[in-house]
Design a protein around this motif. Sequence first.
Motif, mmCIF file in Angstrom:
data_model
loop_
_atom_site.group_PDB
_atom_site.id
_atom_site.type_symbol
_atom_site.label_atom_id
_atom_site.label_comp_id
_atom_site.label_asym_id
_atom_site.label_seq_id
_atom_site.Cartn_x
_atom_site.Cartn_y
_atom_site.Cartn_z
ATOM 1 N N THR A 1 5.071 2.749 4.602
ATOM 2 C CA THR A 1 4.585 3.713 3.619
ATOM 3 C C THR A 1 4.677 3.117 2.219
ATOM 4 O O THR A 1 5.584 2.356 1.893
ATOM 5 N N SER A 2 3.710 3.488 1.387
ATOM 6 C CA SER A 2 3.645 2.941 0.025
ATOM 7 C C SER A 2 4.261 3.864 -1.016
ATOM 8 O O SER A 2 4.537 3.447 -2.141
ATOM 9 N N GLY A 3 4.464 5.138 -0.681
ATOM 10 C CA GLY A 3 4.988 6.101 -1.650
ATOM 11 C C GLY A 3 3.919 6.822 -2.426
ATOM 12 O O GLY A 3 4.218 7.782 -3.154
ATOM 13 N N ILE A 4 2.663 6.381 -2.296
ATOM 14 C CA ILE A 4 1.562 7.052 -2.992
ATOM 15 C C ILE A 4 1.332 8.418 -2.357
ATOM 16 O O ILE A 4 1.322 8.557 -1.135
ATOM 17 N N GLY A 5 1.140 9.422 -3.187
ATOM 18 C CA GLY A 5 0.933 10.781 -2.705
ATOM 19 C C GLY A 5 2.164 11.639 -2.833
ATOM 20 O O GLY A 5 2.058 12.869 -2.816
ATOM 21 N N GLY A 6 3.332 11.025 -2.911
ATOM 22 C CA GLY A 6 4.552 11.783 -3.166
ATOM 23 C C GLY A 6 5.201 12.420 -1.958
ATOM 24 O O GLY A 6 6.237 13.075 -2.103
ATOM 25 N N ILE A 7 4.623 12.269 -0.763
ATOM 26 C CA ILE A 7 5.231 12.883 0.423
ATOM 27 C C ILE A 7 6.194 11.928 1.101
ATOM 28 O O ILE A 7 7.359 12.241 1.351
ATOM 29 N N VAL B 1 -3.622 4.477 6.867
ATOM 30 C CA VAL B 1 -3.477 4.634 8.308
ATOM 31 C C VAL B 1 -4.042 5.994 8.686
ATOM 32 O O VAL B 1 -3.571 7.035 8.193
ATOM 33 N N ALA B 2 -5.058 6.004 9.526
ATOM 34 C CA ALA B 2 -5.727 7.233 9.948
ATOM 35 C C ALA B 2 -5.516 7.417 11.446
ATOM 36 O O ALA B 2 -5.674 6.471 12.227
ATOM 37 N N GLY B 3 -5.184 8.635 11.845
ATOM 38 C CA GLY B 3 -5.005 8.917 13.260
ATOM 39 C C GLY B 3 -6.325 8.926 14.008
ATOM 40 O O GLY B 3 -7.388 9.167 13.428
ATOM 41 N N ARG B 4 -6.241 8.692 15.311
ATOM 42 C CA ARG B 4 -7.430 8.667 16.155
ATOM 43 C C ARG B 4 -7.395 9.741 17.239
ATOM 44 O O ARG B 4 -8.369 9.941 17.945
ATOM 45 N N GLY B 5 -6.262 10.379 17.413
ATOM 46 C CA GLY B 5 -6.128 11.356 18.481
ATOM 47 C C GLY B 5 -5.648 10.771 19.783
ATOM 48 O O GLY B 5 -5.458 11.499 20.753
ATOM 49 N N ASP B 6 -5.465 9.444 19.816
ATOM 50 C CA ASP B 6 -4.940 8.812 21.031
ATOM 51 C C ASP B 6 -3.649 8.085 20.669
ATOM 52 O O ASP B 6 -2.981 8.438 19.695
ATOM 53 N N LEU C 1 -3.723 11.226 7.459
ATOM 54 C CA LEU C 1 -4.002 10.076 6.596
ATOM 55 C C LEU C 1 -2.713 9.725 5.857
ATOM 56 O O LEU C 1 -2.128 10.587 5.188
ATOM 57 N N ILE C 2 -2.285 8.482 5.950
ATOM 58 C CA ILE C 2 -1.023 8.064 5.360
ATOM 59 C C ILE C 2 -1.261 6.828 4.505
ATOM 60 O O ILE C 2 -1.747 5.806 5.016
ATOM 61 N N PRO C 3 -0.924 6.868 3.221
ATOM 62 C CA PRO C 3 -1.035 5.659 2.381
ATOM 63 C C PRO C 3 0.045 4.648 2.782
ATOM 64 O O PRO C 3 1.225 4.988 2.886
ATOM 65 N N VAL C 4 -0.381 3.418 3.002
ATOM 66 C CA VAL C 4 0.552 2.386 3.447
ATOM 67 C C VAL C 4 0.314 1.107 2.657
ATOM 68 O O VAL C 4 -0.630 0.998 1.878
ATOM 69 N N GLN C 5 1.192 0.167 2.882
ATOM 70 C CA GLN C 5 1.040 -1.174 2.343
ATOM 71 C C GLN C 5 1.610 -2.161 3.352
ATOM 72 O O GLN C 5 2.501 -1.814 4.134
ATOM 73 N N ARG C 6 1.062 -3.368 3.353
ATOM 74 C CA ARG C 6 1.527 -4.376 4.301
ATOM 75 C C ARG C 6 2.862 -4.933 3.835
ATOM 76 O O ARG C 6 3.032 -5.302 2.673
ATOM 77 N N ALA C 7 3.805 -4.994 4.755
ATOM 78 C CA ALA C 7 5.116 -5.552 4.439
ATOM 79 C C ALA C 7 4.960 -7.038 4.142
ATOM 80 O O ALA C 7 4.360 -7.776 4.908
ATOM 81 N N GLY C 8 5.515 -7.452 3.034
ATOM 82 C CA GLY C 8 5.437 -8.861 2.675
ATOM 83 C C GLY C 8 4.628 -9.083 1.417
ATOM 84 O O GLY C 8 5.137 -9.603 0.427
#
Length: 298
Positions: free
Chosen positions: A234-240, A206-211, A192-199
């Motif tokens: 990436t949005s930077g939320i979560g600190g990773i 963004v969640a993985g599906r295994g494919d 699970l990755i916190p993201v934001q739309r560019a613009g």
Amino acid sequence: MARSPDRRPGFSRRAQTSQFIGYVVAIAGAIVGAALLVMSRYDPPTFRALRSGAAELTVPISTALGSANGALAAVPDAIGGWFRLHGENERMRAELVTTGRLLTRARVLGHENARLRRLLALRDGATDAVVTARLVSSTAGSTRRFGLLNAGFLQGVREGQPVEGPDGLVGRVVEVGPDSARVLLLIDAESLIPVQRAGDGLPGIVAGRGDALVDIRAVNPAAGEVRPGDLFVTSGIGGIYAPGVPVTRVVRRSGDGGLGRPLAEPDTLDVAIVRHAFLPPPPPARNAVPPVLRRGKP
């Protein structure tokens, strides 16, 4: 034995007829020649008219015979030209195959050169890079998707550090050995990755599906819809993950979100960069020690 004065060609009727016709033609030719000679001497206009008429009759015949001779003379050249052109065609076909292979190799090398240049610029422009390592393998036959780096804690790799490629985010380190590290790829079902739309900065996950694809879910669907072609970083939320790292691009809508294709494909990636976490983890909490009250004092 004296030769017989009889010059007849035997008793063959055909031979006798042929000899007679030959005599007649010879005598007629002599008479016509003599007549033309006399006419050219005493009646030049008439002779010129006859000569012009004969020329008009013989010119088409001579032209046809000349064309036929030219065509016959061109037959050997045409045959030789066919064999010559056939050989030249085969040679050019072989050169085309060789050139096509060289062109394909040049395109592959050009693509590889551009990718390595982007990776070099990514490494040189970053101050938080830990190490550049090779992604020596990645799982592709199960729902869990991991990658293996040929660098470990001896090279400064630690758990929780993000891993990036020339085109975008790859995942994060989950296990570390002395000279190897296991990377949870962003396409894994547990990623699970916190993201934001560019613009416009539309927040999402963004969640993985295994494919080969990932799910893109907007945190607040009412704030905007996900459209094909949108780029999420990436949005930077979560600190990773540091903000602004490209993650995925939407390929089609799916419910309230969309399906995206990761920009960094681990199946074709061979070199990656391990970075420090965007925000370092907090120090471990120390157990609070109650103050010791001295006897006799408050």
